[in-house]
Enzyme design. Structure first.
Site, PDB file in Angstrom:
ATOM      1  CG  HIS A 220      23.429 -16.772  62.616  1.00 20.88           C
ATOM      2  ND1 HIS A 220      23.544 -17.244  61.331  1.00 20.88           N
ATOM      3  CD2 HIS A 220      22.225 -16.150  62.678  1.00 20.88           C
ATOM      4  CE1 HIS A 220      22.460 -16.912  60.646  1.00 20.88           C
ATOM      5  NE2 HIS A 220      21.633 -16.252  61.446  1.00 20.88           N
ATOM      6  CD  GLU A 221      20.298 -14.797  65.685  1.00 17.45           C
ATOM      7  OE1 GLU A 221      19.896 -13.682  65.286  1.00 17.45           O
ATOM      8  OE2 GLU A 221      19.906 -15.866  65.181  1.00 17.45           O
ATOM      9  CG  HIS A 224      21.149 -11.308  61.863  1.00 10.48           C
ATOM     10  ND1 HIS A 224      21.199 -11.317  60.486  1.00 10.48           N
ATOM     11  CD2 HIS A 224      20.655 -12.526  62.231  1.00 10.48           C
ATOM     12  CE1 HIS A 224      20.753 -12.487  60.032  1.00 10.48           C
ATOM     13  NE2 HIS A 224      20.418 -13.235  61.074  1.00 10.48           N
ATOM     14  CG  HIS A 230      19.719 -15.354  57.040  1.00  9.80           C
ATOM     15  ND1 HIS A 230      18.413 -15.684  57.299  1.00  9.80           N
ATOM     16  CD2 HIS A 230      20.342 -15.345  58.249  1.00  9.80           C
ATOM     17  CE1 HIS A 230      18.255 -15.879  58.595  1.00  9.80           C
ATOM     18  NE2 HIS A 230      19.418 -15.674  59.192  1.00  9.80           N
TER      19      HIS A 230
END
Length: 497
Positions: A220-221, A224, A230
């Site tokens: 997930h990170e 980014h 998101h």
């Protein structure tokens, strides 16, 4: 929401909202306070007012923002703090704000290269270094499988993506909050801290369903770090909150794949790299932590200072407090003053807040943890290292006339709930409670603040006193008594002796 409970649902960083069938009692004062903080951090441009209180007129009310949050997570829209909503707010999650479907950061930042390097400078003792290395490689592979981007781990020097495990305040303007809550955060692609990814060491990191699964959070990170914001799609990797799923054979969900391919394009099947190492197989249970020597981190090269901080002729562009530290801005750079200057160096503004080149004025509203940066005829709202949605906005949103194209200085006076905005030889008073300018402004600086002169380059509050900087000097001012206490050089804050 029933599908959110199945093993097939790929809901990374996701909430499971369990609907309560029993009547919900009225929320407590503590519940309201925590909800206000949650909505302010993740669903508002600057902040959210508590029920029945007044906030800035151009922001949503508490109920409107709560509705936005309930819609985002697929909850029953009650506009009330019911049990399901409070349950969602208590779940661990990523530290960035929320948008809808797959999203990209402002300006769609990306890596303008095909090989991106990464380095892990601090490891968690919860797992062996070899398991952490393999897990990060596996998390990056879910992206390199679908986009023409390859990743290489290095063990010294400065990588594009610097990865670390840290607790609490770790020097990037967004301190971690202990176990639970925010699990990790990452910066969007760019110079300096761009792409850097930080994990909260207070979490219990595992490779299984117990504790917090490192692969799921890292994937997930690192999204980014590649430029993804998101998503509102609950089966997406970039959904903001954490839910364990089986990681065996994990593939990037469609929403995330479409989002990252919109930035980098599609990897052709024939373009698979031949030199990228395959990650090691994952164990079926949490391994016993092995004692490992930690490598000494090689600090990121310090950018060239725009000015000598000890120069007696030092002039500030802007100064403000942020989370109990003072920030001094100069020519697209800043200094951060905490308890000492040890290890503190000048940094580029864009390395922390991409898109902001220079700061003319700045102030912090400590009650909302929001900071406003003024640049030319616009202003930016930030919280921590995150630029909040909707930024930048025109100065007219503050009630300033169109003739004002630049704010020279700004300072928030907490005990009056006013923000003072200085332009040339005049100033305005903004009422934060009412969300509008006070009547009767602008007024002359020299008349209303006797002794500080007729122009202000930078202004800030510290320990109950206001400081007005003009040129290379500043005045320490008792606002309640309207009295100058002393005059000092700007470099007096720089611990130069």
């Amino acid at each position: 929401m029933e599908g959110a409970l199945t093993a097939k649902t790929v809901m990374i960083m996701g909430f499971v909202a369990l609907c309560a069938a029993v009547p919900v009692p009225s929320p407590s004062t503590e519940d309201i306070s925590k909800a206000q903080e949650y909505l302010s951090q993740f669903f508002s441009e600057v902040g959210v007012s508590a029920p029945n209180s007044v906030w800035r007129s151009n922001l949503d009310s508490f109920e409107d923002t709560l509705k936005k949050m309930q819609e985002f997570f697929g909850l029953k829209v009650t506009e009330q703090l019911d049990a399901s909503t409070l349950e969602v707010m208590r779940r661990p999650r990523c530290g960035f704000t929320d948008v809808s479907n797959y999203g990209h950061f402002e300006g769609r930042p990306k890596w303008a290269k095909t090989l991106v390097t990464y380095r892990i400078t601090d490891y968690t003792p919860d797992l062996s270094q070899s398991h952490v290395d393999a897990t990060i490689a596996k998390a990056l592979k879910v992206y390199s499988d679908v986009i023409p981007l390859d990743f290489k781990q290095i063990t010294s020097g400065t990588a594009d993506i610097m990865i670390t495990f840290k607790r609490q305040d770790h020097g990037d303007f967004s301190p971690f909050d202990g176990q639970g809550g925010v699990l990790a955060h990452a910066f969007s692609p760019g110079e300096g801290m761009g792409g850097d990814t930080h994990f909260d060491e207070d979490e219990s990191w595992t490779l299984t369903s117990s504790g917090t699964n490192l692969f799921l959070v890292a994937a997930h990170e690192l999204g980014h770090a590649l430029g993804l914001a998101h998503s509102q799609v609950q089966t997406a990797l970039m959904f903001p909150t954490y839910q364990y799923v089986n990681t065996e054979g994990y593939k990037l969900p469609d929403d995330d794949r479409q989002g990252v391919q919109a930035i980098y394009g599609v990897r052709e099947a024939s373009a698979r790299p031949t030199t990228k190492p395959e990650p090691k197989p994952q164990p079926t249970r949490k391994p016993v932590p092995e004692p490992q020597p930690r490598p000494e981190p090689n600090p990121r090269p310090t950018p060239v200072s725009p000015a000598d901080r000890c120069n007696r002729e030092l002039i500030f562009d802007a100064v403000t407090s942020i989370q109990n530290n003072l920030y001094f801005f100069k020519d697209g750079h800043f200094w951060r003053r905490g308890s000492s200057w040890h290890g503190i160096a000048v940094n580029k503004i864009q390395s922390v807040w991409p898109g902001i080149r220079k700061i003319d004025a700045a102030y912090e509203n400590a009650k909302t943890s929001a900071v406003i940066f003024f640049e030319g005829a616009h202003y930016w709202a930030i919280r921590g290292n995150t630029i909040l949605p909707g930024s930048p906005k025109p100065l007219t949103d503050f009630g300033l006339p169109q003739s004002v194209t630049k704010v020279d200085a700004a300072v928030h006076v907490s005990f009056t709930s006013r923000t003072l905005l200085f332009v040339n030889n005049k100033y305005w008073s903004y009422n934060d409670r009412m969300g509008r300018m006070d009547a009767g402004y602008p007024k002359l600086i020299q008349t209303e603040f006797p002794g500080i002169g007729s122009r202000v380059d930078a202004a800030f509050e510290n320990k109950g006193y206001l400081y007005f900087s003009s040129g290379n000097t500043q005045t320490e001012y008792n606002y309640q008594l309207r009295r100058v206490l002393r005059t000092l050089l700007n470099n007096a804050w720089m611990d130069c002796n």
